[in-house]
Design an enzyme around this catalytic site. Structure first.
Site, PDB file in Angstrom:
ATOM      1  N   HIS A 152       0.668  -1.253   0.058  1.00 55.60           N
ATOM      2  CA  HIS A 152       0.100   0.036  -0.048  1.00 55.60           C
ATOM      3  C   HIS A 152       0.844   1.327  -0.205  1.00 55.60           C
ATOM      4  O   HIS A 152       0.200   2.373  -0.023  1.00 55.60           O
ATOM      5  CB  HIS A 152      -0.968   0.023   1.313  1.00 55.60           C
ATOM      6  CG  HIS A 152      -2.012  -1.040   0.737  1.00 55.60           C
ATOM      7  ND1 HIS A 152      -3.324  -0.516   1.168  1.00 55.60           N
ATOM      8  CD2 HIS A 152      -2.356  -2.266   0.391  1.00 55.60           C
ATOM      9  CE1 HIS A 152      -4.477  -1.580   0.791  1.00 55.60           C
ATOM     10  NE2 HIS A 152      -3.561  -2.401   0.233  1.00 55.60           N
ATOM     11  N   SER A 165       0.040  -1.305  -6.212  1.00 56.04           N
ATOM     12  CA  SER A 165      -0.059  -2.443  -6.758  1.00 56.04           C
ATOM     13  C   SER A 165       0.838  -2.217  -8.128  1.00 56.04           C
ATOM     14  O   SER A 165       0.571  -1.106  -8.974  1.00 56.04           O
ATOM     15  CB  SER A 165      -1.173  -3.111  -7.252  1.00 56.04           C
ATOM     16  OG  SER A 165      -1.518  -3.466  -5.983  1.00 56.04           O
ATOM     17  N   GLU A 175       5.434 -33.810   0.470  1.00 57.36           N
ATOM     18  CA  GLU A 175       4.124 -33.218  -0.183  1.00 57.36           C
ATOM     19  C   GLU A 175       4.599 -32.594  -1.372  1.00 57.36           C
ATOM     20  O   GLU A 175       5.472 -32.172  -1.702  1.00 57.36           O
ATOM     21  CB  GLU A 175       3.653 -32.271   0.824  1.00 57.36           C
ATOM     22  CG  GLU A 175       3.102 -32.812   2.084  1.00 57.36           C
ATOM     23  CD  GLU A 175       1.449 -33.379   1.800  1.00 57.36           C
ATOM     24  OE1 GLU A 175       1.466 -34.654   1.350  1.00 57.36           O
ATOM     25  OE2 GLU A 175       0.722 -32.651   1.997  1.00 57.36           O
ATOM     26  N   LYS A 179     -14.159  -7.786  -7.918  1.00 58.61           N
ATOM     27  CA  LYS A 179     -13.329  -8.654  -9.009  1.00 58.61           C
ATOM     28  C   LYS A 179     -12.759  -9.798  -8.050  1.00 58.61           C
ATOM     29  O   LYS A 179     -12.726 -10.670  -8.388  1.00 58.61           O
ATOM     30  CB  LYS A 179     -12.437  -7.772  -9.544  1.00 58.61           C
ATOM     31  CG  LYS A 179     -11.647  -8.491 -10.689  1.00 58.61           C
ATOM     32  CD  LYS A 179     -10.992  -7.569 -11.683  1.00 58.61           C
ATOM     33  CE  LYS A 179     -10.296  -8.335 -12.632  1.00 58.61           C
ATOM     34  NZ  LYS A 179      -9.855  -7.708 -13.657  1.00 58.61           N
ATOM     35  N   ASP A 180     -12.088  -9.304  -6.865  1.00 51.98           N
ATOM     36  CA  ASP A 180     -11.429 -10.504  -6.054  1.00 51.98           C
ATOM     37  C   ASP A 180     -12.577 -11.483  -5.531  1.00 51.98           C
ATOM     38  O   ASP A 180     -12.279 -12.498  -5.336  1.00 51.98           O
ATOM     39  CB  ASP A 180     -10.650  -9.726  -4.917  1.00 51.98           C
ATOM     40  CG  ASP A 180      -9.478  -9.159  -5.326  1.00 51.98           C
ATOM     41  OD1 ASP A 180      -9.264  -9.436  -6.524  1.00 51.98           O
ATOM     42  OD2 ASP A 180      -8.626  -8.220  -4.447  1.00 51.98           O
TER      43      ASP A 180
END
Ligand code: HEM
Lengths: 254, 419
Positions: free
Chosen positions: B213, B217, B285, B241-242
């Site tokens: 922030h 971005s 894994e 959107k997210d």
């Protein structure tokens, strides 16, 4: 967008690859038909009861199933009284009495399945040194799960030319290394089914494998049914979010 | 940025004394996002949500889990069989770990593609690498908790790696184990740390987000916001959107949890741990496989351990290895190809890591491991000097407004216009 799609594809590919990379090398068990497979799969209750009968009359002389309790059998369609009667056939150690002695009492539905041997050493001693593993989770503890179990139970055969099978060992096409310490115990008519289904080897192997899946994953039906609802909800939710998104973004580019 | 006027008197009262609402308003409401950010920019939020899911499901599991070598396996099975919805919580946690890594790997490759690690976002990127390390430690210790065969043998193999360090190596291992083999003290401390680390992770994630922030971005074009026409407020544009991106992710997540819950796991972990029986293949894994391949590619044990940690260390110093000033691959025609080669290289490493380290797979792992380091240590420093980037647009909205095929970004920016 292209980059995004390719990334997703790459990730999916990566998963697929690693999944197959983990598969073992021995003869691949052929896939069988299972009532419980697929998105809407449910257990075939009659098969479960027959499978339990096979386990109880054949396998349980050697194999424990200590994670399952008698009360769980109600899920196979047995009534409470039937379960009580099944449990009462077994004698288990009671809590110490006032004299400090441990006497036997009939099992109750809350008890876990009684193990055939008191410990691993006793089990090995009775089986020529081989240890019959606990079957509670067997269907999840092997590659190919129930397909492997079915293949194993029906996969005993004459050893090929040049292979000598030591005493107390048997040749099995699907067992890793082929030499197994378990005899081909399951045969045609090893049991007589209560529902008169002909107890061929194929039938009883299929039934007991189904039963072992239930033992390993007793909530399989609930899981799949919940899953269908969750996926439907998420589809509707995603659709709504997409619609709102288009609306919100409609004015984003003058 | 003027303080917003809150209508609710309670909110106003609190905000006057502790301006949390103003802070939230700045950071998640009017916070300007480059308008061309595509769905790859949703994976940060997705990873955040997954972390919360892991913490909530983990704490719930911990209420019924017993960290003791004699009871751990049974207690997990008790969760699976007898605890109400225990199977659901456990499968969410088990598959959540994999989904977390999927989200974070996509997030990282997004950063690699669009050069999000470049100035002024170096610290942001390095915090991300710390997050990756913490996740790996957390997942490794979590995998030990059910005390199955792979739990035990995975823990044995990985902790033994530290014995490669000269002189102090064996002491480190004994210290990690709390004894002379992986045993009850190991399980207990792993549980304590597995409970702790996600909260450390949460703290680092907070710093990571705080760092985003500061300068905002990055975006598919890779140039800074030049004016209000280049950006949109975070809310409602990117919250919605997210949310859509997240719901697609949750669909995949639910697909695994409900229909293939053990697909990404290993069947051997349904066999209780047995120190006397070694599994035929000890495999970690899936998300560790690329690193495992690098570890085994080096013939020397210490060398392997150093290479494995080196694979993450190069990410840490990546902002200084990449000498190009241009961020987005869309304007770096040659880097862009090397990026995809790196993606394939990592997939190959992952595949080789799941195969026995012998014969052809060892050769493949070696070549892929060498290439991995060459990408960061040789190709990137040189490419920045040799490559001729395409001309950058003068602003973010320029290619967005043209919307056509003039710029390579059009491909990446397209969903923003149509969706
Ligand atoms: C960064 C977030 C986390 C990750 C990546 C993670 C990862 C894992 C993994 C891979 C397992 C083994 C799953 C299995 O095979 O059963 C596990 C188990 C476990 N985790 Fe976590 N975990 C996280 C957060 C937490 C938190 C916050 C707690 C709270 C105490 C927790 C508690 C447990 C417990 C009790 C188990 C053992 C039960 C089981 O194996 O299902 N986890 N975790």
């Amino acid at each position: 967008m292209r980059a995004f799609k390719t990334l997703i594809l790459a990730a999916a590919l990566g998963l697929g690859l690693t999944g197959s990379a983990l598969a073992a090398e021995s003869a691949v068990p052929p896939e069988q038909e299972w009532h419980h497979s697929g998105i809407f799969g449910t257990f075939d209750k009659a098969a479960l009861q027959r499978g339990f009968q096979v386990y109880k009359e054949v396998c349980s002389t050697c194999h424990a199933m200590s994670l399952v309790s008698y009360r769980n059998l109600q899920a196979l369609g047995f009534s409470e009284d039937e379960v009580k009667a099944i449990a009462a056939q077994y004698q288990v150690p009671a809590a110490p009495n006032d004299a400090g002695e441990i006497v036997e009492r009939p099992a109750i539905p809350a008890d876990h399945f009684k193990s055939p041997f008191p410990n691993e050493q006793a089990a090995r001693a009775a089986n020529g040194g081989a240890y019959p593993p606990d079957l509670s989770l067997m269907a999840k503890a092997r590659e190919h799960g129930e397909d492997y179990l079915y293949a194993l139970l029906t996969g005993f055969e004459e050893p090929p030319e040049g292979v000598t099978v030591p005493d107390g060992m048997y040749y099995n096409k699907y067992f890793p290394g082929h030499l197994i310490g378990m005899p081909p115990i399951l045969q045609d008519d090893s049991v007589t089914y209560a529902d008169n289904t002909p107890a061929t080897l194929a039938q009883s192997a299929h039934d007991v494998s189904t039963f072992l899946v239930w033992a390993a994953e007793p909530h399989l039906e609930t899981r799949k049914q919940t899953g269908v609802k969750v996926i439907l909800f998420l589809l509707v939710f995603a659709g709504m979010m997409y619609a709102v998104k288009r609306k919100v973004w409609a004015d984003a580019h003058p | 940025m003027a303080a917003p006027q809150f209508k609710n008197p309670v909110v106003r009262w609190i905000d006057y004394r502790l301006p949390v609402f103003t802070a939230l308003h700045h950071e998640y409401n009017e916070y300007p996002m480059p308008k061309n950010c595509n769905y790859l920019w949703s994976f940060g939020a997705i990873a955040m949500v997954t972390l919360i899911i892991m913490i909530v499901s983990g704490i719930t599991l911990a209420m019924s889990y017993t960290p003791s070598t004699t009871m751990a396996f049974q207690s997990v099975e008790r969760i699976m069989r007898d605890v109400n919805s225990g199977w659901l919580i456990r499968y969410i946690h088990m598959n959540g770990a994999s989904m977390f890594f999927i989200a974070v790997f996509i997030h990282i490759f997004r950063g690699l593609y669009f050069g999000s690690y470049k100035a002024p976002r170096e610290i942001l990127w390095m915090l991300g690498v710390v997050i990756l390390l913490l996740m790996m430690a957390t997942a490794f210790m979590g995998y030990v908790l059910p005390w199955g065969q792979m739990s035990f043998w995975g823990a044995t193999v990985i902790t033994n790696l530290f014995s490669a360090f000269p002189i102090i190596g064996d002491h480190i291992v004994t210290w990690l184990w709390g004894g002379f083999s992986v045993d009850n003290p190991t399980l207990n401390r792993f549980f304590a740390l597995h409970y702790l680390l996600p909260f450390v992770l949460l703290g680092v994630v907070f710093l990571h987000v705080a760092a985003v922030h500061v300068h905002g971005s990055n975006n598919p074009v890779g140039i800074d916001i030049k004016g209000p026409q280049d950006s949109l407020p975070f809310h409602p544009y990117f919250t919605i959107k997210d949310t859509f991106g997240l719901s697609i992710f949750l669909l995949v997540f639910a697909g695994f949890v409900f229909f293939a819950p053990n697909y990404m796991g290993h069947p051997d972990n349904y066999i209780p741990a047995n120190p006397m029986v070694t599994p035929a293949h000890i495999v970690p894994e899936w998300y560790f496989l690329p690193f495992y391949a690098i570890l085994r590619a080096v013939p020397d044990k210490l060398g392997g351990v150093l290479a494995m940690f080196g694979a993450i260390a190069v990410l840490f110093i990546l902002p200084w290895l990449d000498t190009s000033k241009v961020r987005s691959s869309n304007y770096r025609p040659i880097y862009r190809q090397f990026f995809w080669v790196l993606v394939i290289d990592c997939l190959v490493l992952g595949y080789a890591g799941g195969m026995p380290a012998e014969g052809i797979w060892l050769v493949v792992a070696r070549v892929a491991a060498i290439y991995y380091f060459a990408h960061f240590l040789i190709i990137l420093p040189l490419l920045g000097k040799l490559e001729r980037p395409r001309p950058l647009p003068s602003s973010i909205s320029e290619p967005v407004l043209k919307g056509g095929g003039h710029y390579p970004t059009a491909a990446a920016a397209k969903p923003m216009e149509k969706a």
